[in-house]
Scaffold this motif. Structure first.
Motif, PDB file in Angstrom:
ATOM      1  N   ALA A 136      50.932   5.056  -2.730  1.00 43.06           N
ATOM      2  CA  ALA A 136      50.508   3.925  -1.899  1.00 43.06           C
ATOM      3  C   ALA A 136      50.098   4.353  -0.502  1.00 43.06           C
ATOM      4  N   ASP A 137      50.789   5.338   0.064  1.00 47.07           N
ATOM      5  CA  ASP A 137      50.612   5.653   1.484  1.00 47.07           C
ATOM      6  C   ASP A 137      49.589   6.748   1.776  1.00 47.07           C
ATOM      7  N   PHE A 138      49.272   7.590   0.799  1.00 45.90           N
ATOM      8  CA  PHE A 138      48.315   8.663   1.024  1.00 45.90           C
ATOM      9  C   PHE A 138      46.909   8.074   1.152  1.00 45.90           C
ATOM     10  N   ASN A 139      46.313   8.242   2.306  1.00 42.12           N
ATOM     11  CA  ASN A 139      44.968   7.728   2.576  1.00 42.12           C
ATOM     12  C   ASN A 139      43.933   8.767   2.133  1.00 42.12           C
ATOM     13  N   ALA A 140      43.786   8.914   0.818  1.00 38.92           N
ATOM     14  CA  ALA A 140      42.890   9.927   0.255  1.00 38.92           C
ATOM     15  C   ALA A 140      41.436   9.516   0.421  1.00 38.92           C
ATOM     16  N   VAL A 141      40.560  10.528   0.394  1.00 36.14           N
ATOM     17  CA  VAL A 141      39.121  10.314   0.550  1.00 36.14           C
ATOM     18  C   VAL A 141      38.404  10.988  -0.613  1.00 36.14           C
ATOM     19  N   THR A 142      37.470  10.291  -1.231  1.00 34.17           N
ATOM     20  CA  THR A 142      36.722  10.862  -2.342  1.00 34.17           C
ATOM     21  C   THR A 142      35.606  11.773  -1.844  1.00 34.17           C
ATOM     22  N   ASP A 143      35.237  12.773  -2.649  1.00 32.85           N
ATOM     23  CA  ASP A 143      34.096  13.626  -2.362  1.00 32.85           C
ATOM     24  C   ASP A 143      33.602  14.214  -3.681  1.00 32.85           C
ATOM     25  N   ASP A 144      32.756  15.241  -3.594  1.00 34.83           N
ATOM     26  CA  ASP A 144      32.183  15.824  -4.812  1.00 34.83           C
ATOM     27  C   ASP A 144      33.216  16.543  -5.669  1.00 34.83           C
ATOM     28  N   TYR A 145      34.364  16.882  -5.092  1.00 31.64           N
ATOM     29  CA  TYR A 145      35.375  17.639  -5.823  1.00 31.64           C
ATOM     30  C   TYR A 145      36.338  16.753  -6.608  1.00 31.64           C
ATOM     31  N   ALA A 146      36.705  15.607  -6.054  1.00 33.05           N
ATOM     32  CA  ALA A 146      37.706  14.755  -6.717  1.00 33.05           C
ATOM     33  C   ALA A 146      37.665  13.353  -6.129  1.00 33.05           C
ATOM     34  N   GLY A 147      38.134  12.394  -6.928  1.00 31.39           N
ATOM     35  CA  GLY A 147      38.201  11.011  -6.490  1.00 31.39           C
ATOM     36  C   GLY A 147      39.542  10.669  -5.873  1.00 31.39           C
ATOM     37  N   VAL A 148      39.644   9.466  -5.358  1.00 36.45           N
ATOM     38  CA  VAL A 148      40.849   9.019  -4.677  1.00 36.45           C
ATOM     39  C   VAL A 148      42.045   8.967  -5.628  1.00 36.45           C
ATOM     40  N   ALA A 149      41.860   8.412  -6.815  1.00 39.80           N
ATOM     41  CA  ALA A 149      42.975   8.260  -7.752  1.00 39.80           C
ATOM     42  C   ALA A 149      43.565   9.614  -8.135  1.00 39.80           C
ATOM     43  N   TYR A 150      42.702  10.602  -8.378  1.00 43.90           N
ATOM     44  CA  TYR A 150      43.182  11.936  -8.749  1.00 43.90           C
ATOM     45  C   TYR A 150      43.976  12.563  -7.609  1.00 43.90           C
ATOM     46  N   ARG A 151      43.484  12.439  -6.403  1.00 41.29           N
ATOM     47  CA  ARG A 151      44.161  13.025  -5.248  1.00 41.29           C
ATOM     48  C   ARG A 151      45.532  12.372  -5.036  1.00 41.29           C
ATOM     49  N   LYS A 152      45.593  11.050  -5.132  1.00 40.44           N
ATOM     50  CA  LYS A 152      46.865  10.354  -4.953  1.00 40.44           C
ATOM     51  C   LYS A 152      47.878  10.786  -6.014  1.00 40.44           C
ATOM     52  N   GLN A 153      47.433  10.822  -7.262  1.00 49.26           N
ATOM     53  CA  GLN A 153      48.329  11.197  -8.352  1.00 49.26           C
ATOM     54  C   GLN A 153      48.827  12.626  -8.182  1.00 49.26           C
TER      55      GLN A 153
END
Length: 304
Positions: free
Chosen positions: A262-279
């Motif tokens: 919930a708290d990680f303010n991830a950012v999507t780019d060409d390498y990975a999306g937000v959901a993957y980074r949070k998980q």
């Protein structure tokens, strides 16, 4: 990789080599937006090569300002790291190896040895997305800077959250606290970086943490930081406050996982999306906290 000829300015850049912070600031005042302050220059070079920023007309090198490459310890046990110190030299420093193992580990995950010989710790922090930042956040680092007249010291987490400062302000120290009050129990520190290959790769997710457990499994203290990609790393302060004083149980680990997601303010780019980074960030942090729980015998307790 080199800068294509068509991207070079009509007049080749001038290189200025001041011997004091005050002189460097004066030069920046003189040349304004036509100048850039450079330490190692490794990150800036990639921006010029990839066309993300124009090559400036003036380089103001900090290489001859010896005060920016020092390392000292004050009476309170705080280490003052000169931002001009290269990542490689920081790693090799015996004091840092003894007192700042987490920072040394983070340094070892950055780029290739040839880059670490040039890249500066201050430059990594100035990018505001550097892989050293999560480790420094967990160590409650402070940033010291000056505009030539006024000096300020502020917590790194506040410096990252604030609007960009004046372009002519120069970082003069990165201050970290090395004396950790350890109560009876377990102290576990960790730093993990996930990329698309094993070495010399942009980070997809970077996490760092420190968790202190009492003998009965209660969380005495916890510090968690997460970043990666173009996300500005941040401490998970609200989640930390929720976890302190509570037992680290199976239910606690599940709550921790949900909190990181919930708290990680991830950012999507060409390498990975937000959901993957949070998980990924949540999995890494919970895995490390579980290791601390096992050290304390919590995983074998009758209650979960």
């Amino acid at each position: 990789m080199s800068v294509p000829m068509y991207q070079l300015p009509e007049q080749l850049p001038s290189v200025w080599q001041p011997t004091s912070v005050e002189e460097a600031i004066q030069l920046k005042h003189k040349w304004g937006s036509d100048a850039v302050i450079v330490a190692g220059g490794t990150w800036l070079r990639t921006r010029w090569e990839n066309g993300l920023a124009p090559m400036p007309q003036h380089f103001i090198s900090l290489g001859r300002i010896l005060a920016l490459s020092g390392l000292t310890v004050n009476a309170q046990g705080k280490v003052h790291i000169g931002p001009g110190l290269s990542i490689a030299d920081l790693m090799k420093n015996e004091l840092v190896q003894q007192k700042c193992a987490l920072l040394v580990q983070a340094c070892s995950e950055i780029a290739a040895p040839s880059i670490r010989n040039l890249a500066s710790i201050g430059g990594n922090v100035m990018t505001r997305t550097g892989d050293l930042i999560p480790a420094l956040l967990v160590m409650d680092a402070q940033i010291q800077g000056t505009d030539g007249q006024n000096e300020r010291i502020m917590a790194l987490k506040d410096w990252l959250a604030a609007p960009l400062g004046a372009e002519d302000e120069i970082m003069t120290n990165i201050i970290v606290q090395t004396e950790i009050v350890k109560e009876a129990g377990i102290l576990h520190e960790f730093y993990l970086k996930v990329g698309r290959r094993e070495a010399f790769t942009p980070s997809v997710v970077t996490v760092a943490g420190r968790i202190s457990l009492l003998a009965d499994g209660t969380i005495a203290d916890i510090a968690l930081a997460v970043g990666g990609g173009n996300a500005i790393p941040a401490r998970l302060s609200a989640l930390e406050a929720e976890m302190r004083g509570k037992p680290l149980s199976k239910a606690g680990l599940q709550h921790l996982h949900k909190g990181v997601m919930a708290d990680f303010n991830a950012v999507t780019d060409d390498y990975a999306g937000v959901a993957y980074r949070k998980q990924t960030a949540a999995n890494l942090i919970v895995s490390e906290c579980y290791k601390a729980w096992r050290k304390g015998g919590g995983a074998y307790a009758s209650q979960s």
